[in-house]
Motif scaffolding. Structure first.
Motif, mmCIF file in Angstrom:
data_model
loop_
_atom_site.group_PDB
_atom_site.id
_atom_site.type_symbol
_atom_site.label_atom_id
_atom_site.label_comp_id
_atom_site.label_asym_id
_atom_site.label_seq_id
_atom_site.Cartn_x
_atom_site.Cartn_y
_atom_site.Cartn_z
ATOM 1 N N PHE A 145 50.324 12.470 64.074
ATOM 2 C CA PHE A 145 50.338 11.838 62.381
ATOM 3 C C PHE A 145 51.218 10.713 62.518
ATOM 4 O O PHE A 145 51.312 10.113 61.861
ATOM 5 C CB PHE A 145 50.166 12.771 62.085
ATOM 6 C CG PHE A 145 49.008 13.086 61.069
ATOM 7 C CD1 PHE A 145 47.853 12.698 60.418
ATOM 8 C CD2 PHE A 145 48.434 14.453 62.273
ATOM 9 C CE1 PHE A 145 46.649 13.435 60.490
ATOM 10 C CE2 PHE A 145 47.060 14.893 61.959
ATOM 11 C CZ PHE A 145 46.141 14.878 61.143
ATOM 12 N N GLY A 146 52.996 10.823 63.470
ATOM 13 C CA GLY A 146 53.233 10.318 62.985
ATOM 14 C C GLY A 146 54.769 10.183 62.825
ATOM 15 O O GLY A 146 53.993 10.814 62.205
ATOM 16 N N GLY A 147 55.122 9.107 61.995
ATOM 17 C CA GLY A 147 56.169 8.965 60.921
ATOM 18 C C GLY A 147 57.609 10.351 61.510
ATOM 19 O O GLY A 147 57.886 10.231 62.050
ATOM 20 N N VAL A 148 57.878 11.240 59.753
ATOM 21 C CA VAL A 148 58.288 12.138 59.869
ATOM 22 C C VAL A 148 57.762 12.983 60.566
ATOM 23 O O VAL A 148 58.647 13.597 60.940
ATOM 24 C CB VAL A 148 58.628 12.644 58.173
ATOM 25 C CG1 VAL A 148 57.379 12.460 57.336
ATOM 26 C CG2 VAL A 148 59.304 13.020 58.188
ATOM 27 N N LEU A 149 56.700 13.559 61.089
ATOM 28 C CA LEU A 149 56.136 14.642 61.424
ATOM 29 C C LEU A 149 56.823 14.305 62.754
ATOM 30 O O LEU A 149 56.011 15.578 63.366
ATOM 31 C CB LEU A 149 54.503 14.577 61.220
ATOM 32 C CG LEU A 149 54.248 15.021 59.946
ATOM 33 C CD1 LEU A 149 52.399 15.315 59.537
ATOM 34 C CD2 LEU A 149 54.465 16.308 59.041
ATOM 35 N N TRP A 150 56.862 13.462 63.273
ATOM 36 C CA TRP A 150 57.183 13.408 65.198
ATOM 37 C C TRP A 150 58.188 14.555 64.944
ATOM 38 O O TRP A 150 58.637 14.545 66.092
ATOM 39 C CB TRP A 150 57.339 11.684 65.593
ATOM 40 C CG TRP A 150 56.527 11.761 65.934
ATOM 41 C CD1 TRP A 150 55.092 11.892 66.040
ATOM 42 C CD2 TRP A 150 56.175 10.491 66.213
ATOM 43 N NE1 TRP A 150 53.694 11.453 66.959
ATOM 44 C CE2 TRP A 150 54.725 9.789 67.115
ATOM 45 C CE3 TRP A 150 56.285 9.169 66.384
ATOM 46 C CZ2 TRP A 150 54.349 8.967 67.696
ATOM 47 C CZ3 TRP A 150 56.023 8.167 67.097
ATOM 48 C CH2 TRP A 150 55.651 8.068 67.653
ATOM 49 N N GLY B 192 50.253 25.207 67.940
ATOM 50 C CA GLY B 192 49.001 24.450 68.265
ATOM 51 C C GLY B 192 48.996 23.749 67.095
ATOM 52 O O GLY B 192 48.524 22.504 67.590
ATOM 53 N N PHE B 193 49.223 23.836 65.803
ATOM 54 C CA PHE B 193 49.288 23.482 65.231
ATOM 55 C C PHE B 193 50.470 22.030 64.630
ATOM 56 O O PHE B 193 49.954 21.146 64.518
ATOM 57 C CB PHE B 193 49.706 24.495 63.500
ATOM 58 C CG PHE B 193 49.325 23.573 62.242
ATOM 59 C CD1 PHE B 193 48.190 22.721 61.266
ATOM 60 C CD2 PHE B 193 51.374 23.457 62.192
ATOM 61 C CE1 PHE B 193 48.762 22.116 60.033
ATOM 62 C CE2 PHE B 193 50.871 22.810 60.316
ATOM 63 C CZ PHE B 193 49.338 21.779 59.339
ATOM 64 N N HIS B 194 51.332 22.663 65.087
ATOM 65 C CA HIS B 194 52.413 21.687 65.509
ATOM 66 C C HIS B 194 52.508 20.389 66.107
ATOM 67 O O HIS B 194 52.647 19.379 66.185
ATOM 68 C CB HIS B 194 54.214 22.006 64.956
ATOM 69 C CG HIS B 194 54.194 22.524 63.478
ATOM 70 N ND1 HIS B 194 53.809 23.889 63.618
ATOM 71 C CD2 HIS B 194 55.335 22.051 62.920
ATOM 72 C CE1 HIS B 194 54.566 24.227 62.348
ATOM 73 N NE2 HIS B 194 55.136 23.066 61.676
ATOM 74 N N VAL B 195 51.707 21.004 67.732
ATOM 75 C CA VAL B 195 51.795 19.923 68.746
ATOM 76 C C VAL B 195 50.033 18.216 68.078
ATOM 77 O O VAL B 195 50.396 17.750 67.964
ATOM 78 C CB VAL B 195 50.416 20.381 69.820
ATOM 79 C CG1 VAL B 195 49.806 19.403 70.417
ATOM 80 C CG2 VAL B 195 51.366 21.367 70.749
ATOM 81 N N GLY B 196 49.458 18.974 67.384
ATOM 82 C CA GLY B 196 48.368 18.158 66.522
ATOM 83 C C GLY B 196 49.007 17.646 65.261
ATOM 84 O O GLY B 196 48.685 16.270 65.276
ATOM 85 N N ALA C 36 56.986 18.524 63.631
ATOM 86 C CA ALA C 36 56.993 19.041 64.513
ATOM 87 C C ALA C 36 57.929 18.957 65.798
ATOM 88 O O ALA C 36 57.790 20.011 66.577
ATOM 89 C CB ALA C 36 55.986 18.127 64.994
ATOM 90 N N ALA C 37 59.075 18.214 66.223
ATOM 91 C CA ALA C 37 59.605 18.789 67.307
ATOM 92 C C ALA C 37 60.946 19.664 67.293
ATOM 93 O O ALA C 37 60.721 20.579 67.836
ATOM 94 C CB ALA C 37 60.298 17.253 68.235
#
Length: 171
Positions: free
Chosen positions: A123-128, A115-119, A131-132
């Motif tokens: 935030f875009g950027g490197v988090l995409w 759930g945390f990583h789906v959230g 998180a993926a």
């Protein structure tokens, strides 16, 4: 240094997740990597950044493609960093501890981290990218925790035993 450790521990968790379904040792390695990642390099590092009050969180939401994320971050989170980052610290520490506990506690921790990583995707950027990759690892680890294939003492996967015999008749 924490960014390097995120990559090392995240990479370790990802590789372990790929083998976790068939290897108890890989499940344990994945648990430890995630536990250390979220306790030491999540909760503890965020606590240090919060205590330093050096503006670390000021531009965190800027890469988001969603205006409501950027606006909410600027108008709600930043003025109340102590509360929101404090909650983040508690969450990361709790999730890390749960993942280390084993059994259903590990499964609960993995679900929380999913759930945390789906959230984080908001935030875009490197988090995409982060998180993926982490979502793949977390889902594989959760599947392995829920349905592990038995392993021998040597750590090699055993074939599940199937009953042989006549199927029951439906008539």
């Amino acid at each position: 240094m924490e960014k390097i450790m995120w990559l090392v521990l995240g990479g370790t968790a990802f590789v372990a997740a790929l083998r976790a379904r068939r290897s108890r040792q890989a499940r344990y390695v994945g648990r430890v990597a995630l536990g250390v990642l979220f306790i030491a390099f999540g909760a503890a590092v965020n606590a240090i950044y919060l205590a330093m009050d050096n503006g670390y969180y000021d531009e965190f939401a800027d890469p988001s493609p969603f205006a409501f994320v950027r606006d909410t971050w600027a108008s709600l989170v930043l003025p109340h960093q102590g509360v929101f980052i404090g909650l983040l610290i508690v969450f990361e520490a709790a999730a890390g501890v749960l993942v280390l506990c084993g059994g259903r506690w590990t499964q609960a921790g993995l679900v929380a981290l999913i759930g945390f990583h789906v959230g984080q995707l908001a935030f875009g950027g490197v988090l995409w990218a982060w998180a993926a990759v982490m979502l793949v690892a977390l889902v594989l680890l959760l599947r392995a925790e829920r349905h592990p294939v038995g392993t021998s003492a040597a750590g090699h996967a055993r074939r599940p035993r199937h009953r042989t015999g006549v199927r029951p008749s439906l008539t």
